[in-house]
Design a protein around this motif. Sequence first.
Motif, short mmCIF file in Angstrom:
data_model
loop_
_atom_site.label_atom_id
_atom_site.label_comp_id
_atom_site.label_asym_id
_atom_site.label_seq_id
_atom_site.Cartn_x
_atom_site.Cartn_y
_atom_site.Cartn_z
N GLY B 47 0.83 -1.21 0.00
CA GLY B 47 0.00 0.00 0.00
C GLY B 47 0.86 1.26 0.00
N GLN B 48 1.94 1.24 0.79
CA GLN B 48 2.83 2.40 0.84
C GLN B 48 3.50 2.61 -0.52
OE1 GLN B 48 3.21 4.25 3.77
NE2 GLN B 48 4.21 5.71 2.44
N ALA B 49 3.87 1.50 -1.16
CA ALA B 49 4.48 1.60 -2.49
C ALA B 49 3.50 2.21 -3.48
CB ALA B 49 4.94 0.23 -2.96
N VAL B 50 2.24 1.77 -3.41
CA VAL B 50 1.21 2.32 -4.31
C VAL B 50 1.04 3.81 -4.05
CG1 VAL B 50 -1.24 2.26 -4.86
CG2 VAL B 50 0.00 0.14 -4.59
N SER B 51 1.05 4.17 -2.77
CA SER B 51 0.89 5.57 -2.39
C SER B 51 2.05 6.42 -2.95
CB SER B 51 0.81 5.66 -0.87
OG SER B 51 1.01 6.95 -0.43
N TYR B 52 3.27 5.89 -2.82
CA TYR B 52 4.43 6.60 -3.37
C TYR B 52 4.34 6.69 -4.88
CZ TYR B 52 7.33 7.37 0.73
OH TYR B 52 7.83 7.85 1.91
N PHE B 53 3.84 5.63 -5.48
CA PHE B 53 3.67 5.62 -6.93
C PHE B 53 2.77 6.79 -7.36
CE2 PHE B 53 0.70 4.37 -10.30
CZ PHE B 53 1.57 4.21 -11.36
N TYR B 54 1.66 6.96 -6.67
CA TYR B 54 0.75 8.05 -7.01
C TYR B 54 1.39 9.41 -6.75
CZ TYR B 54 -3.19 5.08 -7.99
OH TYR B 54 -4.02 4.17 -8.57
N MET B 55 2.20 9.49 -5.71
CA MET B 55 2.83 10.77 -5.41
C MET B 55 3.91 11.09 -6.43
SD MET B 55 3.11 10.45 -1.36
CE MET B 55 4.52 11.50 -1.15
N TYR B 56 4.61 10.06 -6.85
CA TYR B 56 5.76 10.29 -7.72
C TYR B 56 5.33 10.60 -9.14
CZ TYR B 56 10.60 9.83 -9.12
OH TYR B 56 11.87 10.09 -9.57
N PHE B 57 4.35 9.87 -9.64
CA PHE B 57 4.01 10.02 -11.05
C PHE B 57 2.80 10.92 -11.29
CE2 PHE B 57 6.40 6.04 -10.93
CZ PHE B 57 7.34 6.33 -11.89
N PHE B 58 2.04 11.22 -10.25
CA PHE B 58 0.90 12.12 -10.42
C PHE B 58 1.00 13.27 -9.43
CE2 PHE B 58 -0.38 7.87 -11.63
CZ PHE B 58 -0.92 8.07 -12.88
N ASP B 59 0.08 14.21 -9.57
CA ASP B 59 0.15 15.37 -8.67
C ASP B 59 -0.60 15.13 -7.37
OD1 ASP B 59 1.88 17.12 -9.61
OD2 ASP B 59 0.47 18.51 -10.50
N PHE B 60 -0.32 14.02 -6.73
CA PHE B 60 -0.94 13.78 -5.43
C PHE B 60 0.08 14.10 -4.33
CE2 PHE B 60 -3.55 10.83 -7.97
CZ PHE B 60 -4.80 11.32 -7.62
N THR B 61 -0.40 14.70 -3.26
CA THR B 61 0.49 14.92 -2.12
C THR B 61 0.32 13.77 -1.14
OG1 THR B 61 -1.18 16.17 -0.96
CG2 THR B 61 0.31 17.42 -2.35
N GLU B 62 1.11 13.79 -0.08
CA GLU B 62 0.99 12.74 0.92
C GLU B 62 -0.45 12.64 1.44
OE1 GLU B 62 4.12 11.74 4.22
OE2 GLU B 62 4.67 13.61 3.26
N GLN B 63 -1.08 13.81 1.58
CA GLN B 63 -2.44 13.83 2.09
C GLN B 63 -3.45 13.30 1.08
OE1 GLN B 63 -3.82 17.59 3.54
NE2 GLN B 63 -3.59 16.80 5.60
#
Lengths: 156, 160
Positions: B47-63
Amino acid sequence: MMKKVTLLLVCSLFIVGCAREPEVKDQSLQGKNMIRLNTDGTAHSATMDQSAAQQAVNDIKQKQAIRDAVAVNTKNKLFLAYQVKHMERFHKKQIEKEVQKQLKERFPQHQVVISSDLKLFWKTNELKKQLQKTRMGERKLNEEIEKLKKLSEETA
Amino acid sequence: MADEKRKNLTAVQQDYQAFAKERETKRPVLKNCIRAFFVGGLICVIGQAVSYFYMYFFDFTEQTAGNPTVATMVFLSMILTGFGIYDRIAQFAGAGTAVPVTGFGNAVISAAIEHRTEGFVLGVGSNMFKLAGSVILFGTFAAFVIALIKTIAVKWGGLG
């Protein structure tokens, strides 16, 4: 058969999670570089004076709870992104207050925006690198900082 | 409750219960806990990897990366349940697979599969949320109660 499928799924997940592009290789999720910068955290640009950002980063890095910080500034704006040490994340709000207060006192003529979000840390770092590489006008930089600010205010 | 019931039993029945208890296979609680800990932890790492994936490749922040991450994890567990893989992991890890949000996807899809033979409307449609329904209901209710407590604490208790 089932084992192969499981293995394939798990592997693909890891590969996707760790994919990296050459130009942002130094920000890879696996390397320590993502978290620790080798530079002093600010840009030395011919066009924009980044001394305020440099000062802010030096000040904030002194704090015990801060792992790393990176900042950019224009004439009247200062954006600082920082990372909080793992166990200090419990006091994130308190730290944010302190940092905000400290920077406001230090740079009264600047509009100070801070963020402890990892994404904004990456973004600010990227912007800082871009500043070093290319000449960027004040207006463009202001726009970029405004974008970062907007991103940091998003909650949902 | 259990003690009261036991008192009402006859002596023979009580004897039998003691006899049965002795021969019951013991629940390996510690082993189950360790398994659940590691498999549940592994799911969280993914789940953390997926979250980082979204942060890294898209404009999502940690929140903001939380929502797409949850959606992805539920979706993944639904697919794995459909293929029958998640059930095997669950057999091994127990609560480790049920407690993370992936367990929710598993509960929905496994109920849907189970009642497929009863038709789409009365079978799948009405039984899909058999298990997950209580998760939604009590989750919403618990959130409401906690929000109420927080509101009261902030407004009158001066907290926050």
